[in-house]
Design a protein around this motif. Structure first.
Motif, PDB file in Angstrom:
ATOM      1  N   VAL A  15     -22.038  -3.010  43.875  1.00 37.76           N
ATOM      2  CA  VAL A  15     -20.586  -2.864  44.389  1.00 37.76           C
ATOM      3  C   VAL A  15     -20.163  -1.686  44.801  1.00 37.76           C
ATOM      4  N   CYS A  16     -20.681  -0.473  43.823  1.00 37.07           N
ATOM      5  CA  CYS A  16     -20.345   0.872  44.300  1.00 37.07           C
ATOM      6  C   CYS A  16     -21.120   1.303  45.529  1.00 37.07           C
ATOM      7  N   LEU A  17     -22.398   0.878  45.657  1.00 37.53           N
ATOM      8  CA  LEU A  17     -23.228   1.500  46.928  1.00 37.53           C
ATOM      9  C   LEU A  17     -22.813   0.721  48.363  1.00 37.53           C
TER      10      LEU A  17
ATOM     11  N   LEU B 186     -19.731  10.456  49.511  1.00 43.12           N
ATOM     12  CA  LEU B 186     -18.882   9.751  49.120  1.00 43.12           C
ATOM     13  C   LEU B 186     -19.043   8.813  47.943  1.00 43.12           C
ATOM     14  N   ARG B 187     -18.245   8.767  46.976  1.00 46.79           N
ATOM     15  CA  ARG B 187     -18.660   8.071  45.575  1.00 46.79           C
ATOM     16  C   ARG B 187     -17.743   7.177  45.088  1.00 46.79           C
ATOM     17  N   ALA B 188     -17.869   5.884  44.929  1.00 44.00           N
ATOM     18  CA  ALA B 188     -16.983   4.839  44.414  1.00 44.00           C
ATOM     19  C   ALA B 188     -16.650   5.163  43.015  1.00 44.00           C
ATOM     20  N   ARG B 189     -15.581   5.099  42.307  1.00 42.81           N
ATOM     21  CA  ARG B 189     -15.195   5.047  41.015  1.00 42.81           C
ATOM     22  C   ARG B 189     -14.276   3.827  40.712  1.00 42.81           C
ATOM     23  N   ILE B 190     -14.950   2.926  39.969  1.00 43.26           N
ATOM     24  CA  ILE B 190     -14.327   1.626  39.797  1.00 43.26           C
ATOM     25  C   ILE B 190     -14.209   1.323  38.445  1.00 43.26           C
ATOM     26  N   ASP B 191     -13.128   1.394  38.031  1.00 49.93           N
ATOM     27  CA  ASP B 191     -12.512   0.970  36.632  1.00 49.93           C
ATOM     28  C   ASP B 191     -12.250  -0.483  36.407  1.00 49.93           C
ATOM     29  N   ILE B 192     -13.070  -1.190  35.480  1.00 53.30           N
ATOM     30  CA  ILE B 192     -12.825  -2.732  35.475  1.00 53.30           C
ATOM     31  C   ILE B 192     -12.643  -3.048  34.204  1.00 53.30           C
TER      32      ILE B 192
ATOM     33  N   LEU C  97     -18.124   1.455  36.362  1.00 50.50           N
ATOM     34  CA  LEU C  97     -18.966   0.864  36.763  1.00 50.50           C
ATOM     35  C   LEU C  97     -19.945   1.929  37.103  1.00 50.50           C
ATOM     36  N   ALA C  98     -21.226   1.978  36.746  1.00 51.45           N
ATOM     37  CA  ALA C  98     -22.201   2.984  37.161  1.00 51.45           C
ATOM     38  C   ALA C  98     -22.902   2.616  38.398  1.00 51.45           C
TER      39      ALA C  98
ATOM     40  N   PHE D 144     -21.912   0.571  32.625  1.00 47.87           N
ATOM     41  CA  PHE D 144     -20.960   1.396  32.586  1.00 47.87           C
ATOM     42  C   PHE D 144     -21.396   2.756  32.746  1.00 47.87           C
ATOM     43  N   ASP D 145     -20.602   3.653  33.521  1.00 45.23           N
ATOM     44  CA  ASP D 145     -21.056   5.003  33.716  1.00 45.23           C
ATOM     45  C   ASP D 145     -21.250   6.019  32.364  1.00 45.23           C
TER      46      ASP D 145
END
Length: 294
Positions: free
Chosen positions: A196-198, A254-260, A274-275, A226-227
């Motif tokens: 997802v993040c990448l 660029l880094r994605a930070r996604i809280d779920i 998410l890690a 998780f991170d």
């Protein structure tokens, strides 16, 4: 990274997207309607056929939902549970919605976290035509112009899933609406085994997007990491994004930070960020990437 093998033929393209324009909105889903009808009424005011939103507060009754589940046949790698029903009013804590088109009619995909009358906190996949809004629900989201989420058969998973589709809006409003200097947004669907993040970081790099927010966010992953190091071992899950951004780190990368929030097939609710590089998509993941660099 973990992976899931589906019975069908994987598409070469692992991230599907369509360019769109979006308009922010805040509204309240009116009581007295099913969830799908209340959302359709709210979104219809913008003259569009697709939107993403996050919900909070308010109550539902005639509450029906299903859970992620193991598949009992070889036709699918994973599946849904039977339908569960809750008696009494259910309080919505948070939910994410993808609203689009199925067979020419409004439809939506909603994962939620809620509180049941006995105080139990749970999560799952709401059945939008089988739950009723009985107390107004706050909705914050984006109306989508110039593209749609359309339910389409997917050969890889053997499910029918929301897919981004470029299509002129059927609304006269969109033909005259001014978006000022707002950058083009993108409706996105991620395929199985795509991190997802990448995937979202690479997508932004390819599109020249310097920073973005993630609007909406409904999907599933193969368990979760998780991170903070916590691991969700059960591999069949469904989740919603509570908040998400894609922006440069201290090194300019660029880094994605996604809280779920998510629920696995054993019924455990888990929450966290998410890690990167460790969370492949299980079946699908729908969202909107909205640039911040206009």
């Amino acid at each position: 990274m973990r992976r899931i093998d589906h019975p069908g033929i994987p598409a070469t393209e692992r991230l599907h997207s369509a360019i769109c324009r979006v308009e922010a909105f805040e509204t309240v889903l009116e009581p007295g309607y099913s969830l799908i009808d209340s959302v359709a009424l709210a979104v219809g005011r913008y003259g569009v056929s697709s939107a993403v939103m996050r919900l909070s507060g308010g109550c539902l009754d005639c509450f029906a939902y299903c859970m992620p589940a193991l598949s009992k046949t070889s036709e699918h790698a994973v599946y849904f549970s039977e339908t569960f029903r809750v008696q009494g009013r259910v309080l919505i804590e948070t939910a994410s919605v993808t609203y689009g088109v199925r067979d020419g009619q409004p439809w939506l995909h909603c994962h939620a976290v809620w509180l049941e009358p006995d105080g139990r906190r749970h999560s799952g996949h709401l059945l939008p035509d089988q739950v009723n809004v009985v107390k107004g629900i706050a909705a914050t989201g984006r109306a989508i112009y110039g593209a749609e989420f359309v339910v389409t058969p997917d050969r890889e998973t053997n499910f029918s899933l929301f897919m981004p589709t470029v299509t002129p809006s059927r609304s006269v409003l969109s033909q005259t609406k001014s978006f000022g200097n707002a950058a083009e947004s993108h409706i996105v669907r991620l395929s199985p085994n795509t991190d997802v993040c990448l995937a979202l970081e690479n997508f932004c790099l390819e599109k020249g997007i310097i920073a973005a927010t993630i609007q909406g966010g409904v999907g599933s992953t193969v368990g979760a990491v998780f991170d903070d190091g916590r691991i969700v071992e059960p591999f069949v899950t469904e989740l919603l994004i509570r908040s998400g951004v894609i922006c440069p780190d201290a090194n300019g990368d660029l880094r994605a930070r996604i809280d779920i929030a998510m629920v696995d097939y054993k019924g455990t609710v888990s929450e966290g960020v998410l890690a990167r590089g460790q969370n492949p998509v299980l079946v699908t993941f729908e969202l909107v990437v909205e640039p911040l660099d206009a």
